[in-house]
Every structure is written in structure tokens, then in C-alpha cells.
Design a protein around this motif. Structure first.
Motif, short mmCIF file in Angstrom:
data_model
loop_
_atom_site.label_atom_id
_atom_site.label_comp_id
_atom_site.label_asym_id
_atom_site.label_seq_id
_atom_site.Cartn_x
_atom_site.Cartn_y
_atom_site.Cartn_z
N GLN A 13 48.11 55.19 42.28
CA GLN A 13 48.40 56.37 42.63
C GLN A 13 49.40 56.64 43.33
O GLN A 13 49.76 55.57 44.10
CB GLN A 13 46.74 56.87 43.25
N ALA A 14 49.96 57.80 43.63
CA ALA A 14 50.87 58.26 44.68
C ALA A 14 50.65 57.78 45.98
O ALA A 14 49.21 57.72 46.19
CB ALA A 14 50.97 59.68 44.54
N LYS A 87 55.84 57.03 44.43
CA LYS A 87 55.87 58.66 44.40
C LYS A 87 56.11 58.53 42.69
O LYS A 87 56.33 57.59 42.10
CB LYS A 87 56.98 59.11 45.01
N PRO A 88 55.32 59.74 42.37
CA PRO A 88 55.43 59.93 40.95
C PRO A 88 56.73 59.58 40.23
O PRO A 88 57.15 59.24 39.24
CB PRO A 88 54.83 61.32 40.50
N THR A 91 58.12 56.52 38.86
CA THR A 91 57.73 56.03 37.39
C THR A 91 58.89 55.59 36.51
O THR A 91 59.75 56.33 36.55
CB THR A 91 56.69 57.12 36.80
N THR A 123 53.98 53.00 36.57
CA THR A 123 53.46 54.25 36.30
C THR A 123 52.71 54.93 37.68
O THR A 123 51.85 54.26 38.16
CB THR A 123 52.40 54.55 35.31
N SER A 125 50.76 58.12 39.30
CA SER A 125 50.24 59.23 39.24
C SER A 125 50.12 60.02 40.36
O SER A 125 49.77 59.51 41.52
CB SER A 125 48.71 59.10 38.52
N SER A 126 50.16 61.42 40.16
CA SER A 126 50.10 62.31 41.49
C SER A 126 48.62 62.43 41.80
O SER A 126 47.74 62.34 40.85
CB SER A 126 50.83 63.56 41.08
#
Length: 126
Positions: A13-14, A87-88, A91, A123, A125-126
Motif C-alpha cells: 500500500q502507499a 507511492k503509486p 509501480t 506494485t 496501491s493507493s
């Protein structure tokens, strides 16, 4: 034969953290510079961070300064990329590479590197 193997990628996660590893086989880790690059779909491979041949000089892309740290463990023949506050936009597929150019300056260009790993997916995610 020189072989590089990245590991440590995944889904986070972010705001989270990951540590990527780049294990080197076939060459001593103290005789080359190492770089980390990343590539997202539809984009060119871009520089993330590098450490010099001597191991005492580093360079970072502006987008990751203060969040990512590159380091080396000569005893384990392994380089690392510690990624914090992800941060997203971080990615992508992350690649490590080594350059046999003997220089104390960390290299930032794709064409300066001689050997590449297969990449590991990150990856965020936001």
C-alpha cells in the motif's frame, strides 16, 4: 558468466516499504558499479539509484531522493534498494544492473551498464 537475480518485489500500500535485493553470481560485488532502474508499461526504462564501483558514492533520481536508499554488502555479494514511503507512481518492474567501468562516479544511464537482471515487479496501491 555473470548473473544477477533480483528479489523482494511485491504488492504494498502507499506509504509502505519494500527492500529489493540484487544477488550477484560470477563476479565480486566490490569490482563494479550497480544501478537500479524501473520500467512501467508504455514508458522507457528510467534510472532510480546507483552506487559507485568503490561503494562510497551514490546517486538518486529526484523522484526518489529521501525515500530510497541503495546499499551494498560485499560479504554477501548483494546490493539492496530500500524503498520507503512508496507511492503509486513507484509501480513498475525494477531491474538491477552492473557496470564494469572503473569509476568513482555513480552511473545513471542505461547504456553505461553491462549486465542486467530479469526484474522484479513492484506494485503500490493507493
Amino acid at each position: 558468466q555473470v548473473r544477477l537475480a533480483e528479489s523482494g518485489g511485491g504488492l504494498v500500500q502507499a506509504g509502505g516499504s519494500l527492500r529489493l535485493s540484487c544477488a550477484l553470481d560470477g563476479r565480486s560485488s566490490s569490482t563494479h558499479g550497480t544501478g537500479w532502474f524501473r520500467q512501467s508499461p508504455g514508458k522507457e526504462r528510467e534510472f532510480v539509484a546507483s552506487i559507485s564501483w568503490s561503494g562510497d558514492s551514490t546517486s538518486y533520481a529526484d523522484s526518489v531522493k529521501g525515500r530510497f536508499t541503495i546499499s551494498r554488502d560485499n560479504a554477501k555479494n548483494t546490493d539492496y534498494l530500500q524503498m520507503n514511503s512508496l507511492k503509486p507512481e513507484d509501480t513498475g518492474v525494477y531491474y538491477c544492473a552492473i557496470s564494469v567501468i572503473v569509476t568513482t562516479t555513480p552511473m545513471t544511464l542505461v547504456d553505461e551498464y553491462d549486465f542486467w537482471g530479469q526484474g522484479t515487479q513492484v506494485t503500490v496501491s493507493s
